[in-house]
Scaffold this active site. Structure first.
Site, mmCIF file in Angstrom:
data_model
loop_
_atom_site.group_PDB
_atom_site.id
_atom_site.type_symbol
_atom_site.label_atom_id
_atom_site.label_comp_id
_atom_site.label_asym_id
_atom_site.label_seq_id
_atom_site.Cartn_x
_atom_site.Cartn_y
_atom_site.Cartn_z
ATOM 1 N N ASN A 60 -13.224 46.098 -15.969
ATOM 2 C CA ASN A 60 -13.908 44.992 -15.300
ATOM 3 C C ASN A 60 -15.388 45.169 -15.600
ATOM 4 O O ASN A 60 -16.026 46.109 -15.134
ATOM 5 C CB ASN A 60 -13.647 45.008 -13.787
ATOM 6 C CG ASN A 60 -14.413 43.894 -13.068
ATOM 7 O OD1 ASN A 60 -15.560 43.608 -13.398
ATOM 8 N ND2 ASN A 60 -13.774 43.265 -12.095
ATOM 9 N N GLU B 179 -13.725 39.749 -15.351
ATOM 10 C CA GLU B 179 -15.036 39.255 -14.898
ATOM 11 C C GLU B 179 -16.008 39.119 -16.064
ATOM 12 O O GLU B 179 -17.128 39.620 -16.006
ATOM 13 C CB GLU B 179 -15.621 40.149 -13.795
ATOM 14 C CG GLU B 179 -14.935 39.933 -12.451
ATOM 15 C CD GLU B 179 -15.818 40.290 -11.264
ATOM 16 O OE1 GLU B 179 -16.614 39.430 -10.848
ATOM 17 O OE2 GLU B 179 -15.712 41.402 -10.747
ATOM 18 N N TYR C 251 -6.835 39.698 -13.493
ATOM 19 C CA TYR C 251 -7.906 39.930 -12.517
ATOM 20 C C TYR C 251 -7.402 39.372 -11.190
ATOM 21 O O TYR C 251 -7.564 38.198 -10.873
ATOM 22 C CB TYR C 251 -9.190 39.226 -12.969
ATOM 23 C CG TYR C 251 -10.330 39.322 -11.988
ATOM 24 C CD1 TYR C 251 -10.683 40.555 -11.428
ATOM 25 C CD2 TYR C 251 -11.057 38.205 -11.601
ATOM 26 C CE1 TYR C 251 -11.724 40.647 -10.525
ATOM 27 C CE2 TYR C 251 -12.105 38.294 -10.700
ATOM 28 C CZ TYR C 251 -12.420 39.514 -10.166
ATOM 29 O OH TYR C 251 -13.457 39.611 -9.260
ATOM 30 N N ASP D 13 -7.871 44.540 -13.434
ATOM 31 C CA ASP D 13 -8.429 44.855 -12.122
ATOM 32 C C ASP D 13 -7.476 44.252 -11.107
ATOM 33 O O ASP D 13 -7.476 43.045 -10.893
ATOM 34 C CB ASP D 13 -9.829 44.252 -11.991
ATOM 35 C CG ASP D 13 -10.422 44.482 -10.606
ATOM 36 O OD1 ASP D 13 -9.767 45.140 -9.772
ATOM 37 O OD2 ASP D 13 -11.543 43.996 -10.361
ATOM 38 N N ASN E 299 -7.445 45.058 -7.952
ATOM 39 C CA ASN E 299 -8.145 45.024 -6.659
ATOM 40 C C ASN E 299 -7.318 45.640 -5.528
ATOM 41 O O ASN E 299 -7.501 45.276 -4.345
ATOM 42 C CB ASN E 299 -8.587 43.592 -6.312
ATOM 43 C CG ASN E 299 -10.005 43.304 -6.809
ATOM 44 O OD1 ASN E 299 -10.919 44.110 -6.595
ATOM 45 N ND2 ASN E 299 -10.203 42.191 -7.483
ATOM 46 N N ASP F 136 -19.664 48.044 -11.756
ATOM 47 C CA ASP F 136 -19.181 48.915 -10.670
ATOM 48 C C ASP F 136 -17.793 49.498 -10.996
ATOM 49 O O ASP F 136 -17.327 50.392 -10.290
ATOM 50 C CB ASP F 136 -19.217 48.209 -9.311
ATOM 51 C CG ASP F 136 -18.642 46.803 -9.328
ATOM 52 O OD1 ASP F 136 -18.330 46.278 -10.413
ATOM 53 O OD2 ASP F 136 -18.524 46.217 -8.240
ATOM 54 N N HIS F 137 -17.177 48.986 -12.047
ATOM 55 C CA HIS F 137 -15.904 49.538 -12.530
ATOM 56 C C HIS F 137 -16.134 50.348 -13.807
ATOM 57 O O HIS F 137 -17.087 50.079 -14.546
ATOM 58 C CB HIS F 137 -14.929 48.417 -12.871
ATOM 59 C CG HIS F 137 -14.493 47.590 -11.703
ATOM 60 N ND1 HIS F 137 -13.228 47.662 -11.157
ATOM 61 C CD2 HIS F 137 -15.150 46.649 -10.974
ATOM 62 C CE1 HIS F 137 -13.122 46.801 -10.161
ATOM 63 N NE2 HIS F 137 -14.277 46.173 -10.026
#
Lengths: 272, 272
Positions: free
Chosen positions: A9, A36, A114, A158, A160, A263-264
């Site tokens: 991501n 993303e 995603y 991702d 999540n 952040d990933h």
DNA sequence: GTTGCACTGG
DNA sequence: CCAGTGCAAC
């Protein structure tokens, strides 16, 4: 001939193209799935990926938010994307990857997801984003039950969701936090063990008691010191593919690459 | 005792405070007029200017856009601002500066202007921004005709007009470009030579045939190599004040100060 | 808290 | 190209 698949991501592929190219140079995966990408199809930096040795692309972007892409050294065919829960956001793209003669595999289908983050409140009645997340997972389960998902499939992205106790820094403190609530982890585990039986080809290489993260929040002042991570990014395959695994790696240092990292971090699965 | 006045379109005073303070330390003007401070009055970094030896401030900010300020070593009184063309943007602030005993001057009024840029199209019928610019200049001319503008006045700022042939890199190529169209340069020259007779105390120190710029676009890849500048920033005084000039300087190196400089550089006028 | 994008203005 | 705001998202 070794083969590897990666997922990352990237939180804006245009902004972070330099570190993505660094990653490709350094880790040399055969296929990279991005989430993303945050751009329209036309804005995807195809030429730069081609120049870096990744001339095959399956891009499903949208304006401003979300967006997924597969970049590959090998030809991609049967490119398609699917809408889940009747919400038209770019959260899935798939392609048939032809790894060529030297590979132990025949062609395999790669699905890049995603999955919705789900907002803050873990209540589908009060929080439509959480409802979307659960609906997405539910439709995914039905879809994966179809016969053609029996073999030669790799799904990644991702998700999540951090499904296992040691996929989060504190199982206890995160039981009410979206990404690790029982309703989500149970849905994801049902997906994994239901259907035709997926294998989590990353966790396979790390003991269940070992903390394993692929994401660290932007909010922490010192992400490394606090180390309050979660494993939100996953690579699963059907059993036929999983029989050939040769290792897995989560590239934690990437959380510090460049001034403004994603952040990933990238997750890699290797096959012999 | 020497005295100097400076003007600088800073394009966000908060973002570029470090280089403004560098400028004050290095060039030590008595008064600095800033344009495009891009902040509310309360957000203006008064304490930092006070600590740097500039404790007197006349600030007229607004949210996000425009905004002007005068910072001074010497007391400022009669602070006021004026609306032009009935458009309520912060484009003017003035103050009476008391330079004290050692000065050749008595108190003088400093007017700090940020004249509208005027948009792209040089047609007041089709482009309301250009209409605003012309209306601003027209009202300025009437105002400057008033009797109290006869003496002890300094006006400066970003006028967004390069009036002379050698105030732009190519007179011919810029005749249709807003900032150097005849309608604008004529209006500015009428302002300068009309009324009670202003003196351009900067151009006074450079031959009319010498190229002189105070602004270089952000859009040029290499502003220094291309050197396609314009002299948009000016300092004019009434004849009584102009009689005491001792020099002028345009601080071209400031275009390269810091990673992210302003597209304008400081202009200084000195008095003996 | 922190990010990236869309938009406006220059 | 650069800066601000406003926004959505995480």
């Amino acid at each position: 001939m070794p083969t590897s698949f990666a997922t990352w991501n990237i939180n804006s592929v245009r902004l972070r193209l330099p570190i993505v190219l660094d990653f490709l140079r350094q880790y040399d995966p055969d296929v990279l799935c991005l989430q993303e990408i945050k751009c329209l199809n036309d804005q995807f930096p195809r030429n730069e990926f081609t120049a870096a040795g990744y001339p095959h692309h399956a891009v499903h972007g949208q304006k401003g938010y979300h967006g997924v892409a597969i970049v590959s050294k090998h030809p991609l065919t049967d490119i398609s994307s699917r809408v889940f829960f009747e919400i038209e956001e770019s959260r899935h793209v798939s392609a048939l990857v032809d790894l060529g003669q030297g590979s132990v595999f025949g062609p395999l289908t790669v699905h890049n997801f995603y999955i919705p983050a789900g907002g803050d409140l873990a209540d589908p009645e009060l929080n439509p984003k959480f409802k979307h997340k659960l609906g997405f997972l539910s439709e995914l389960k039905s879809w994966f039950g179809e016969d053609h998902f029996r073999e030669r499939q790799l799904i990644c992205g991702d998700f999540n969701i951090a499904p296992l106790e040691h996929d989060v820094w504190s199982h206890k403190q995160l039981l009410d936090v979206v990404s690790h609530t029982p309703i989500e982890t149970e849905a994801l585990n049902a997906l994994l063990s239901g259907g035709h039986g997926w294998v989590d080809v990353v966790r396979k290489y790390f003991p269940a008691e070992e903390k394993l993260y692929s994401w660290w929040s932007y909010r922490a002042k010192d992400w490394q010191a606090a180390n309050k991570g979660r494993r939100l990014d996953h690579i699963w395959t059907t059993a036929d593919i999983a029989a050939h695994t040769a290792g897995a790696e989560i590239i934690k240092p990437a959380r510090g690459w460049s001034d403004k990292p994603s952040d990933h971090v990238p997750v890699i699965a290797r096959f012999a």
